[in-house]
Design a protein around this motif. Structure first.
Motif, short mmCIF file in Angstrom:
data_model
loop_
_atom_site.label_atom_id
_atom_site.label_comp_id
_atom_site.label_asym_id
_atom_site.label_seq_id
_atom_site.Cartn_x
_atom_site.Cartn_y
_atom_site.Cartn_z
N THR B 218 0.84 -1.21 0.00
CA THR B 218 0.00 0.00 0.00
C THR B 218 0.87 1.26 0.00
N PHE B 265 -5.85 -4.62 -3.87
CA PHE B 265 -6.94 -4.64 -2.88
C PHE B 265 -8.06 -5.60 -3.26
N ASP B 273 -12.09 -10.35 3.23
CA ASP B 273 -12.85 -9.12 3.46
C ASP B 273 -11.89 -8.06 3.98
N LEU B 274 -11.15 -7.50 3.01
CA LEU B 274 -10.00 -6.67 3.32
C LEU B 274 -10.34 -5.51 4.25
N PHE B 275 -11.41 -4.80 3.91
CA PHE B 275 -11.72 -3.57 4.62
C PHE B 275 -12.30 -3.85 6.00
N LEU B 280 -8.10 -0.20 6.90
CA LEU B 280 -7.68 0.55 5.72
C LEU B 280 -8.55 1.76 5.46
N GLN B 281 -9.87 1.56 5.67
CA GLN B 281 -10.80 2.60 5.24
C GLN B 281 -10.55 3.97 5.87
N LEU B 284 -7.29 5.51 4.40
CA LEU B 284 -7.40 5.97 3.01
C LEU B 284 -8.30 7.19 2.90
N ALA B 325 -11.86 3.91 -1.44
CA ALA B 325 -11.92 3.64 -0.01
C ALA B 325 -13.33 3.32 0.46
N ALA B 327 -15.15 1.24 -0.87
CA ALA B 327 -15.23 -0.22 -1.01
C ALA B 327 -16.64 -0.71 -1.32
N THR B 328 -17.37 0.10 -2.08
CA THR B 328 -18.66 -0.36 -2.58
C THR B 328 -18.60 -0.32 -4.10
#
Lengths: 499, 494
Positions: B218, B265, B273-275, B280-281, B284, B325, B327-328
């Motif tokens: 990242t 990502f 389920d990274l976030f 991260l969210q 970012l 960020a 993530a949607t």
């Protein structure tokens, strides 16, 4: 007549394209062929009015012709739909454009303004986007043309390029862009998020979708997002725009731009929220208060302005809120009155600005305190000014009386004591800042300028150039004619709430 | 459906082979002709591949016939195809423009080297986009980076050398971080293939090593992306590079870095389920917002036009990262569509600035006096770009803003919607500074003199990008659909 040759959809699209074509012609002809250039402007304006007028009878018969211009986003079109209120606005804007073009020719030549070609080209762009707002079939279309109108009028406001013009331009652009991007854009996307549509529909699209405080917040975003309606406290751009040449102040900042603002507010109230939703939720009580406050305080500020155009600008702010008030009362009769007031104020205020510009061109006077006895040398101009002022106050035989009557009827119907009080108080205030001008112009002895004072050469002036006088007499006459024959605007206003 | 297609490898191989040809030719015009032919044929291939991917699904090519994950696999999904088209378009527009601009800014005997480096850079950027292999990506990252260091150092001003040097240091740190991240992942998985990595990852996602790998990746990519506060190399690099290079890099290099970030990502970590697993969210979003506001504020105070637009780029990168960020699907679509729209808008702006430098020899805001009148067509294109940066309706920027704000509203992130709009108002200020100087009369200063007439070969490319930004601002259905398709695929994993 026109429908024999062109389909209705083509006519609607042409109302937007024709001014642009006219603008191209004007640009191509340029300063070298100034007579031809002015002829092109005038012919475009006349053709535009004919096109717009040809749509009227169909709308009065209940037709709602609509045409999709292009698909901007998946499933979202730039759509033009002709409905009563929009037709009324388009008629006013295109009709007065003809008169204003005649007036502009006199003004721009009389004052030897620079960049006249740019001036006329931007004007055609502004008219085209005003018509686009008038015929917008959904909020997206309205928003697009709203922004184009802001940008195309900016070069007109800063026309002279002088530091004060640049400063005025910053206020103008800053307030209009900040409100539209910050509030209106957000309100539009919020609406889309909730309802999945942006179409103007009779009865509104928000019923059963938003409730309570959310509804009030959304209404707030719309009303203040449409900065062109000049509700306090987002009214400052209008006085700032007065640095523009007077034809701009007259047609754009008394008619097209500001009417686009109140038109958009009324349209959002009627076609997005729907009268029933707002009546049930009582969500717009604060709107009545803000409109009332704007009417009264703008009038008080107008009282204290010595610069004639600034006084007229504050008068416009006050009068615009009449339209908002008429719509916010939510009684059908007062909404029709609001529509009527758009027409009445347009004719009255353009007359007043024409007169102010004529005084500037002939005598180089800009202040109320300099106008002693000017009615003797400029009887036509000041006579027209008096008629316009009567219409602002709302006295017969002028159009302002009729619209005030309707709004007042709506207030009585809903027994809204506050509104009745505000209308009475503001009538008195209007009289207080217009009647003294008429009095000193006709009954006081003229003051002589000192020999070394600036503009001494304008001391022995008469009337302004004839195209200007012609134009202002015509609109003054229109103010009276509208009193005796208010059928078309009233019918359109009633069709707005009738269906 | 997967189809094998050798066109994919041609995207990379053609410019890679054409570059040494330019060196052998040693002639400015001949090198330019080679670059022109190559850039236009790549544009053709890119469009063909985009259509193919949209109609028939992903395209792949296995180098040497070795099956993945053992061999190196090239793979093109909708997102990759979209980015390839962006690079190819900008390349095809910038190369014709470069001829006159470069003759004006670079010594004649070095011009053939310029086109060599341009071709290498194009090849590297395209390689990053089409490869499905983490180490192969590093190789192309280095090819594109090294060539861009050289390109930047070719600028007229001696400060171009320090700017390039600084970028070299920062870029190398970024690339090293990337390869450390890849190494850590390789240690845990024994694989370098993105698709393969994504299937192994869920089993080991909560190990320290993977966390460290993710952190290295990242940060490394964010350096190349110029995500605030890792953007320090960018303003100087853009300011002192030759104009054509600035336009090309501004429209492509940072975009490709964003593509790599998305790949890591949402493809490599696509099954994790990274976030939800890593914080991260907030990081970012914080960086994105800081970039949007602080860089825009810096842009307002700049006197040098190139530097102003460079800071504006940092701010615009903030918008893209903000979309990512969220993530949607809507957020990713917003980031992806802004990638495309901003390439058009900023490309136009830098091409216009390059033309102003060519004609007037000046680059500061003061030197725009009266340019609105003396170069009306060019300035009109510049204003179109400026309006695009603000996001005025009918320009491409409006489409991005629409999608990003929609995405924040869908995600119930109200304050973000308001902040996006607020920061776009900052753009009004710096765009209007330009407008006032160029168009409104400043009585006590004489207008700037036009030294050289602007050639059509510079005006037309500028207008092609300006018109494209107007077209995609009014007909956004196509780009919106592509962005949504790409976003949906990323969200659904590989």
């Amino acid at each position: 007549m026109i429908s024999a040759y062109l389909s209705q959809a083509a006519v609607i699209q042409l109302t937007l394209i024709l001014p642009l074509l006219g603008g191209l012609m004007v640009w191509a002809l340029g300063e070298r062929n100034r007579n031809l250039r002015e002829a092109a402007s005038l012919i475009t304006a006349i053709l535009e009015f004919v096109l717009v007028a040809s749509l009227t009878s169909d709308v009065l018969d209940g037709g709602r012709p609509s045409v999709d211009m292009l698909e901007m986003f998946p499933g979202l079109m730039l759509t033009l739909t002709v409905e009563p209120l929009g037709q009324l606005f388009a008629l006013i804007a295109s009709g007065l454009w003809i008169v204003n073009t005649v007036y502009s020719i006199g003004y721009m030549r009389g004052n030897k303004e620079l960049h006249q070609t740019r001036f006329y080209v931007c004007f055609t762009l502004a008219i085209s986007s005003a018509i686009g707002i008038a015929y917008s079939g959904n909020i997206l279309t309205m928003f697009v043309f709203y922004e184009v109108l802001t940008l195309s009028t900016y070069p007109l406001v800063t026309h002279s390029g002088r530091p004060e013009a640049i400063k005025g331009g910053r206020v103008y652009l800053g307030i209009l862009m900040a409100t539209s991007i910050g509030f209106l854009f957000l309100a539009m996307l919020w609406t889309y998020n909730i309802t999945g549509t942006l179409d103007f529909q009779s009865g509104g699209i928000l019923a059963d979708k938003v409730h309570g405080p959310e509804l009030a917040v959304l209404l707030f975003l719309y009303v203040f997002g449409i900065g062109k309606a000049a509700m306090m406290p987002v009214h400052r751009w209008l006085p700032a725009a007065m640095v523009a040449p007077t034809p701009v102040s007259a047609l754009l900042h008394a008619v097209a731009v500001v009417k686009a603002g109140v038109f958009a507010v009324v349209k959002v109230i009627v076609y997005i929220f729907g009268l029933d939703l707002l009546v049930d939720a009582r969500a717009d009580d604060w709107l009545i208060l803000v409109a009332a406050f704007t009417i009264i305080s703008a009038s008080i500020i107008a009282l204290r302005q010595d610069n004639l155009k600034r006084r007229l600008a504050y008068s416009t702010i006050s009068q615009l809120s009449y339209v908002i008030l008429g719509a916010a009362i939510l009684a059908p009769i007062s909404v029709a009155g609001a529509a009527m007031h758009m027409a009445a104020h347009a004719f009255g205020k353009i007359t007043l600005f024409f007169a102010a510009g004529a005084i500037y061109t002939a005598a180089h006077k800009t202040k109320v305190s300099e106008l002693d006895g000017i009615g003797r040398t400029m009887p036509f101009t000041m006579g027209a000014f008096a008629i316009g002022a009567l219409s602002m106050i709302g006295l017969p035989p002028t159009a302002g009386f009729i619209s005030k009557w309707y709004i007042l009827s709506g207030a009585l119907e809903t027994s809204n004591a506050l509104v009745i009080l505000v209308i009475i108080a503001s009538t008195l205030l209007n009289a207080a800042y217009f009647l003294p001008i008429i009095y000193v112009a006709f009954f006081k002895e003229p003051q002589k300028r000192h020999k070394n004072a600036p503009h001494y050469e304008f001391e022995n002036h008469g009337e302004a150039p004839w195209p200007m006088v012609l134009a202002l007499c015509f609109t003054a006459l229109g103010t009276i004619v509208l009193f005796f024959y208010p059928e078309v605007p009233l019918a359109l206003g009633q069709a707005l709430v009738g269906d | 459906m997967l189809t094998s297609d050798p066109w994919l490898i041609l995207l990379v191989v053609v410019p890679l082979l054409a570059a040494p040809v330019c060196v052998l030719l040693r002639n400015a015009t001949a090198a330019w002709a080679v670059a022109l032919v190559v850039s236009w044929s790549i544009f053709g291939i890119a469009v063909k591949l985009l259509i193919q991917v949209l109609e028939q699904g992903e395209v792949f090519y296995r180098i040497g016939g070795w099956d993945a994950p053992w061999g190196i696999e090239y793979k093109l999904d909708p997102l990759g195809a979209f980015v390839v088209v962006i690079i190819a378009t900008i390349g095809a527009v910038v190369i014709p423009y470069a001829k006159k601009s470069v003759e004006n800014e670079i010594q004649k005997e070095r011009i053939y080297l310029f086109y060599t480096m341009m071709l290498l850079c194009i090849s590297g950027l395209l390689g990053i986009t089409v490869t499905g292999d983490a180490f192969n990506l590093f190789v192309f990252l280095e090819i594109s980076s090294l060539s861009s260091y050289v390109l930047i150092s070719m600028g007229q001003d001696r400060r171009a050398l320090t700017a390039a040097y600084r970028y070299l240091i920062m870029g190398t740190i970024g690339a090293t971080f990337y390869i450390i991240g890849v190494g850590l992942m390789y240690q845990m998985t024994g694989s370098l293939n993105f698709a393969d990595l994504s299937t192994i990852m869920p089993a080991i996602a909560d190990t320290r090593t993977v966390l460290a790998a993710l952190a290295f990746l990242t940060v490394g990519i964010s350096l190349k992306l110029a995500l605030f506060p890792l953007h320090m190399w960018l303003p100087n690099a853009y300011t002192f590079a030759p104009s054509a290079v600035t336009a090309f890099l501004a429209a492509t290099a940072t975009k490709v870095s964003l593509y790599v970030l998305l790949r890591i990502f949402f493809t490599v970590f696509g099954e994790v389920d990274l976030f939800a697993t890593f914080p991260l969210q907030p990081v970012l979003i914080g960086m994105a917002l800081a970039g949007m506001f602080l860089a825009s504020l810096s842009a307002i105070w700049q006197e040098n036009l190139k530097r102003m637009m460079a800071y504006s780029s940092v701010a615009q990168i903030g918008y893209m990262v903000l979309g990512v960020a969220l993530a949607t699907e809507a957020g990713l679509a917003g980031g992806i569509i802004h990638l495309f729209n901003h390439a058009l808008v900023k490309g136009t702006a830098f091409l216009a600035i390059g033309a102003i430098i060519y004609s007037t020899g000046a680059v500061t805001l003061r030197d725009l006096r009266g340019v609105g009148k003396s170069m009306p067509l060019l300035m009109a294109a510049f204003i179109v770009a400026g309006l695009g940066l603000i996001g005025v309706p009918l320009t491409a920027g409006f489409v991005s803003k629409w999608q990003l704000v929609t995405a924040t509203l869908e995600a119930d992130m109200w304050p973000l919607a308001a902040l996006i709009l607020l920061s776009s108002l900052l753009a009004v200020i710096y765009v209007w500074r330009i407008f006032e100087v160029a168009y409104l009369r400043d009585s006590h200063l004489a207008p700037v003199k036009i030294i050289k007439k602007l050639p059509l070969s510079m005006l037309i490319p500028t207008w092609i990008l300006a018109l494209a930004s107007l077209y995609f601002g009014t007909h956004a259905t196509l780009t919106m659909d592509i962005a949504h398709t790409a976003a949906r695929q990323l969200m659904g994993g590989m």
